[in-house]
Scaffold this motif. Structure first.
Motif, PDB file in Angstrom:
ATOM      1  N   ARG A  52      38.822  29.343  36.804  1.00 29.88           N
ATOM      2  CA  ARG A  52      40.269  29.555  35.852  1.00 29.88           C
ATOM      3  C   ARG A  52      41.139  28.727  36.967  1.00 29.88           C
ATOM      4  NH1 ARG A  52      41.931  35.655  35.595  1.00 29.88           N
ATOM      5  NH2 ARG A  52      40.657  35.432  33.589  1.00 29.88           N
ATOM      6  N   ASP A  64      34.125  38.768  34.088  1.00 30.36           N
ATOM      7  CA  ASP A  64      35.155  39.629  34.496  1.00 30.36           C
ATOM      8  C   ASP A  64      35.146  39.843  36.138  1.00 30.36           C
ATOM      9  OD1 ASP A  64      37.281  41.564  34.511  1.00 30.36           O
ATOM     10  OD2 ASP A  64      36.214  43.369  33.688  1.00 30.36           O
ATOM     11  N   THR A 172      47.330  39.749  37.026  1.00 30.71           N
ATOM     12  CA  THR A 172      46.530  38.498  36.951  1.00 30.71           C
ATOM     13  C   THR A 172      47.147  37.460  36.471  1.00 30.71           C
ATOM     14  OG1 THR A 172      45.391  39.522  35.327  1.00 30.71           O
ATOM     15  CG2 THR A 172      44.376  40.151  37.285  1.00 30.71           C
ATOM     16  N   SER A 181      50.724  39.836  33.056  1.00 26.29           N
ATOM     17  CA  SER A 181      49.596  40.213  32.038  1.00 26.29           C
ATOM     18  C   SER A 181      48.369  40.626  32.782  1.00 26.29           C
ATOM     19  CB  SER A 181      49.183  38.887  31.053  1.00 26.29           C
ATOM     20  OG  SER A 181      48.893  37.847  32.125  1.00 26.29           O
ATOM     21  N   ASN A 182      47.525  41.100  32.310  1.00 29.40           N
ATOM     22  CA  ASN A 182      46.061  41.774  32.913  1.00 29.40           C
ATOM     23  C   ASN A 182      45.095  41.463  31.716  1.00 29.40           C
ATOM     24  OD1 ASN A 182      44.089  44.077  33.732  1.00 29.40           O
ATOM     25  ND2 ASN A 182      45.184  43.432  35.497  1.00 29.40           N
ATOM     26  N   SER A 183      43.820  41.272  32.637  1.00 33.99           N
ATOM     27  CA  SER A 183      42.556  40.998  31.640  1.00 33.99           C
ATOM     28  C   SER A 183      41.832  42.152  31.108  1.00 33.99           C
ATOM     29  CB  SER A 183      41.554  40.361  32.443  1.00 33.99           C
ATOM     30  OG  SER A 183      41.018  41.037  33.638  1.00 33.99           O
ATOM     31  N   ASN A 184      42.355  43.598  31.568  1.00 32.26           N
ATOM     32  CA  ASN A 184      41.996  44.660  30.799  1.00 32.26           C
ATOM     33  C   ASN A 184      42.895  45.669  30.371  1.00 32.26           C
ATOM     34  OD1 ASN A 184      41.145  47.658  31.568  1.00 32.26           O
ATOM     35  ND2 ASN A 184      39.262  46.667  31.408  1.00 32.26           N
ATOM     36  N   ASP A 214      46.848  36.106  30.796  1.00 32.26           N
ATOM     37  CA  ASP A 214      45.598  36.791  30.671  1.00 32.26           C
ATOM     38  C   ASP A 214      46.028  37.487  29.162  1.00 32.26           C
ATOM     39  OD1 ASP A 214      43.206  36.843  32.096  1.00 32.26           O
ATOM     40  OD2 ASP A 214      44.535  37.341  33.770  1.00 32.26           O
ATOM     41  N   LEU A 215      44.961  38.496  28.809  1.00 33.36           N
ATOM     42  CA  LEU A 215      44.870  38.880  27.030  1.00 33.36           C
ATOM     43  C   LEU A 215      45.969  40.025  26.986  1.00 33.36           C
ATOM     44  CD1 LEU A 215      43.880  38.584  24.311  1.00 33.36           C
ATOM     45  CD2 LEU A 215      42.121  40.401  25.187  1.00 33.36           C
TER      46      LEU A 215
END
Length: 252
Positions: A52, A64, A172, A181-184, A214-215
């Motif tokens: 990344r 992850d 993140t 944002s965060n990936s989870n 992130d998503l």
């Protein structure tokens, strides 16, 4: 079909496997190629899911990132951030610390016997505070093994019944368009609720998160009162923070 990694790209990955990160300036010295060539290498490695990219370099990722893996990346920067953040906490306050490698450093620098109450959804943060004679509340929920955090409906129900003087939230990613944002998605929901229940919101993040998306977005820039980091962001982001009256506290 497996992506064809060339020799230089494999050497980059080998270095990252040891250090967890690389800097573009270091790679230029090692390989004696142009920055444009290295950027193309990085773009391909990121596209293939190996790394990344960050501001000035890259970090190694899997599908992850576990808390253990994140704890070893930018550790000195995170320690400085944690120390700076902990100095803001005043006696008598109620504090929320969410899970993460940077918020863990905040917990480590909280003064022992300080008359505060800390609420957290992270088991490792609770363990860090154990023995410091600090009132600590661990909210319930579904355990996320990779991050040692408690999430889900039970955690959400507990949070909406509380009010915090200050929240320290990790992220993140941060971009102008999508905010923090965060990936989870489960962790993002806990962050969102904690922010809603806090009088003051402190985002703790090292410089590698600037410009990363992130998503799951959990807050806009204006939702933060303060961003505690190790480097000031680039001009565009810095100006956006000023427009939204967000304080930047950098441990340079």
């Amino acid at each position: 079909m497996q992506n064809p990694i060339n020799q230089r790209q494999q050497q980059i990955l080998d270095r990252m496997a040891i250090d967890g990160e690389v800097k573009m300036a270091e790679l230029k010295e090692i390989f004696e190629v142009t920055e444009m060539t290295l950027r193309r290498d990085m773009e391909k490695l990121e596209q293939w899911g190996h790394i990344r990219r960050t501001f000035g370099g890259a970090i190694l990722v899997g599908n992850d990132i576990t808390l253990h893996e994140r704890s070893g990346v930018f550790i000195e920067e995170k320690m400085r951030i944690g120390k700076l953040a902990a100095q803001l906490i005043q006696p008598g306050e109620s504090i929320f610390l969410d899970g993460g490698s940077t918020t863990l450093q905040v917990a480590r620098f909280i003064q022992a016997n300080l008359n505060i109450t800390v609420v957290t959804n992270a088991l490792n943060i609770a363990a860090e505070l154990q023995g410091k004679q600090i009132s600590t509340i661990v909210i319930g929920g579904m355990l996320m093994g990779q991050t040692s955090t408690l999430v889900g409906p039970v955690a959400a129900e507990a949070l909406v019944k509380m009010a915090f003087n200050r929240a320290f939230i990790g992220t993140t990613g941060l971009t102008l368009k999508h905010g923090f944002s965060n990936s989870n998605m489960h962790e993002a929901e806990v962050k969102r609720l904690a922010i809603q229940q806090a009088s003051e919101v402190n985002i703790v993040m090292d410089h590698s998160k600037f410009g990363r998306q992130d998503l799951f977005s959990f807050a806009s820039l204006k939702a933060a009162d303060r961003v505690i980091t190790d480097q000031c962001p680039e001009q565009e982001l810095d100006e956006a923070f000023k427009e939204q009256s967000v304080e930047i506290l950098a441990s340079i």
